[in-house]
Design a protein around this motif. Structure first.
Motif, PDB file in Angstrom:
ATOM      1  N   GLY A  53      -4.340  -0.230  -6.623  1.00 30.20           N
ATOM      2  CA  GLY A  53      -3.940  -1.641  -6.568  1.00 30.20           C
ATOM      3  C   GLY A  53      -2.491  -1.885  -6.936  1.00 30.20           C
ATOM      4  N   THR A  54      -1.753  -0.830  -7.256  1.00 31.12           N
ATOM      5  CA  THR A  54      -0.339  -0.980  -7.612  1.00 31.12           C
ATOM      6  C   THR A  54       0.442  -1.568  -6.437  1.00 31.12           C
ATOM      7  N   GLY A  55       1.360  -2.482  -6.736  1.00 34.73           N
ATOM      8  CA  GLY A  55       2.207  -3.064  -5.684  1.00 34.73           C
ATOM      9  C   GLY A  55       1.605  -4.251  -4.977  1.00 34.73           C
ATOM     10  N   GLN A  56       0.483  -4.757  -5.487  1.00 32.58           N
ATOM     11  CA  GLN A  56      -0.172  -5.898  -4.849  1.00 32.58           C
ATOM     12  C   GLN A  56       0.801  -7.071  -4.724  1.00 32.58           C
ATOM     13  N   ARG A  83       0.825  -1.210   0.000  1.00 29.78           N
ATOM     14  CA  ARG A  83       0.000   0.000   0.000  1.00 29.78           C
ATOM     15  C   ARG A  83       0.857   1.257   0.000  1.00 29.78           C
ATOM     16  N   MET A  84       2.047   1.162   0.580  1.00 32.59           N
ATOM     17  CA  MET A  84       2.995   2.287   0.496  1.00 32.59           C
ATOM     18  C   MET A  84       3.373   2.529  -0.964  1.00 32.59           C
ATOM     19  N   VAL A  85       3.585   1.429  -1.682  1.00 30.10           N
ATOM     20  CA  VAL A  85       3.932   1.532  -3.108  1.00 30.10           C
ATOM     21  C   VAL A  85       2.804   2.212  -3.870  1.00 30.10           C
ATOM     22  N   ALA A  86       1.584   1.778  -3.594  1.00 28.58           N
ATOM     23  CA  ALA A  86       0.431   2.377  -4.272  1.00 28.58           C
ATOM     24  C   ALA A  86       0.298   3.853  -3.909  1.00 28.58           C
TER      25      ALA A  86
END
Length: 526
Positions: free
Chosen positions: A449-452, A255-258
């Motif tokens: 949803g990025t980084g899932q 979630r940090m990535v997103a």
């Protein structure tokens, strides 16, 4: 000086003749008992006491080292020969002891009829075999230690003759001899068995790829692609590595990535944004200069990640809540805010010019008819690795990380501020996440949803790289190797056309094997 040269030459000539006789008689003396070397040491002490005689001291030092090499080689050969003979003697003795114990146990069992007594006899026989094996291993270890010590004494003596200066060849030889003399296959396989298995897997993939019609896997282009895919993930592993070092973990990485990627995507979008954030009017940053937008995107990505990482860190450091729970809480909060704020809508691609500037590739040239390009994202990943290595190994904070990870209570008693160190680790992780998330936006269109699944890959990479879940053990190079292994594994399986779902099976097996080996090593240390 002239008188000393004449005297030492005469002594050396006599000593070398005597050395030939000593070698034949196997009575070579250690370096510290050699009369010529004692004379050299006395002369060097006098010359070094006079700062004006540095050149003379250097000349005498060279002669002394040259002579010491001859004497020490003879002594080392003698020690090696003696200890090898002892090893062979111990091996024969061990074989005889084992045979005697087995025969004695068999004879004792044959004369018993009670099942319980038979089990006791077998247990005592196994115990005797175990004790004999331990004694034998200790005897062999002493012999190898004596061989190793003979060379170490030689290197230390030469260093003293050179006034403390080291020699690269001597150091490399000493390290190699130390490794060989202390080598144990069981320990080697415990430490490196997983890497050996993974290496064999990669070799098999390299062989299978052309046979199955998928082309050459081991090519420069494919290697660079693996490194490019590893580049942003390297930041996440470097961040979570610090938390694993203190026996924690981080489930909020994805979630940090997103969060950072969406922020970067919004700011660097080439036109007015399509996302209506929290119901507000779509933002438009196109009026700002690109350099300012880049700085703003990076700053906000790092700031937001540090903010949520500090949130997790505070509850873990202050209330002793396990990071599993505190980071899971942060993950859920970020996930909810992002999906509610963006309605799950991708922010779209960033400005193509700046995307190529930071996330593009340099053309290196043509090789075998193919253009070879170098991914620019590898450069910031290398910088991040160096920064993390420096913090872990060259700063007081890095030493305190290991102390807190090894035993937080002992660290607190020794005067280390455990709260501050724990918070510092979470903040450092947030900075790495923020930088990685910023760069992630240059690889794909960002969304909530990025980084899932990135958090699991980062954690698994660290564990595979030898950073122990038990705390206090691990190196930055381990995290780096782990990331490359996991990324390479995924790439190889995809290259061979293996179903994506089956790839999770391979990753799961590697992860459980790594954790199992780590647990075995931890139990052995205890």
């Amino acid at each position: 000086m002239a008188d000393f040269n004449e005297e030492i030459e005469q002594l050396q000539t006599q000593s070398l003749k005597q050395l030939e006789q000593d070698i034949a008689a196997k009575t070579v003396k250690p370096l510290n008992e050699d009369e010529v070397l004692k004379k050299y040491q006395e002369q060097l002490a006098l010359l070094r006491a006079d700062s004006s005689k540095k050149a003379e001291a250097k000349e005498v030092s060279k002669k002394a080292v040259a002579y010491a090499n001859i004497v020490s080689q003879a002594y080392i050969n003698q020690v090696n020969e003696e200890q090898t003979a002892l090893e062979n003697q111990y091996k024969e003795g061990y074989k005889k002891r084992v045979a005697d114990i087995k025969a004695s146990t068999a004879d004792r069992v044959s004369r018993l009829s009670n099942k319980e007594e038979i089990n006791v006899a077998k247990y005592e026989g196994d115990s005797a075999l175990f004790d004999a094996k331990n004694k034998f291993q200790n005897e062999i270890a002493k012999c190898r230690g004596a061989k190793n010590q003979a060379y170490i004494d030689h290197v230390m003596f030469n260093r003293a003759l050179r006034d403390g200066k080291t020699n690269l060849k001597e150091d490399m030889t000493m390290n190699w001899k130390n490794y060989v003399n202390n080598f144990k296959m069981s320990k080697f396989m415990l430490d490196n068995g997983l890497y050996v298995a993974i290496l064999i897997f990669f070799i098999v993939c390299v062989i299978i790829a052309p046979l199955s019609g998928n082309g050459q896997l081991l090519s420069l282009a494919n290697i660079l692609t693996i490194l490019e895919q590893s580049s942003t993930r390297m930041f996440y592993a470097l961040g979570v590595a610090g938390l694993i070092l203190i026996a924690g973990t981080d489930l909020s990485v994805c979630r940090m990535v997103a969060l950072g990627s969406v922020t970067t995507g919004l700011i660097l979008h080439p036109t007015k944004n399509i996302v209506s954030f929290f119901g507000m009017e779509p933002w438009d940053f196109t009026g700002l200069p690109m350099a300012g937008r880049l700085a703003m995107a990076l700053f906000l990505s790092i700031t937001l990640c540090v903010l949520f990482s500090s949130f997790s860190g505070f509850f873990s450091a202050k209330f002793k809540i396990h990071p599993f729970i505190s980071t899971l809480s942060a993950q859920l909060i970020i996930y909810g805010l992002l999906f509610f704020g963006t309605s799950g809508t991708p922010v779209g691609s960033i400005d193509p010019k700046v995307k190529d500037l930071i996330g593009g590739r340099w053309i290196l040239g043509e090789l075998n008819g193919d253009y070879i390009t170098f991914p620019k994202l590898i450069i910031p990943a290398i910088i991040a690795i160096f920064v993390a290595w420096f913090i872990w190994n060259k700063t007081t904070f890095g030493k305190n990380m290991y102390a807190v990870g090894g035993n937080a209570e002992a660290a607190a008693v020794s005067g280390i501020n455990v709260f501050a160190v724990t918070m510092g680790i979470f903040i450092m992780a947030g900075i790495f996440y923020g930088c990685g998330a910023f760069l992630e936006a240059f690889r794909a269109n960002a969304s909530a949803g990025t980084g899932q699944g990135f958090e699991l890959d980062a954690i698994a990479a660290c564990v595979v790289g030898g950073i122990s879940f038990n705390g206090g053990i691990g190196k930055i190079r381990g995290a780096v190797i782990g990331v490359i292994i996991f990324t390479g594994l995924t790439y190889c399986l995809t290259f061979l056309g293996i179903d994506t779902n089956l790839q999770f099976v391979f990753k799961g097996l590697i992860l459980i094997a790594a954790v199992a080996l780590d647990s075995v090593k931890y139990l052995k240390r205890k």
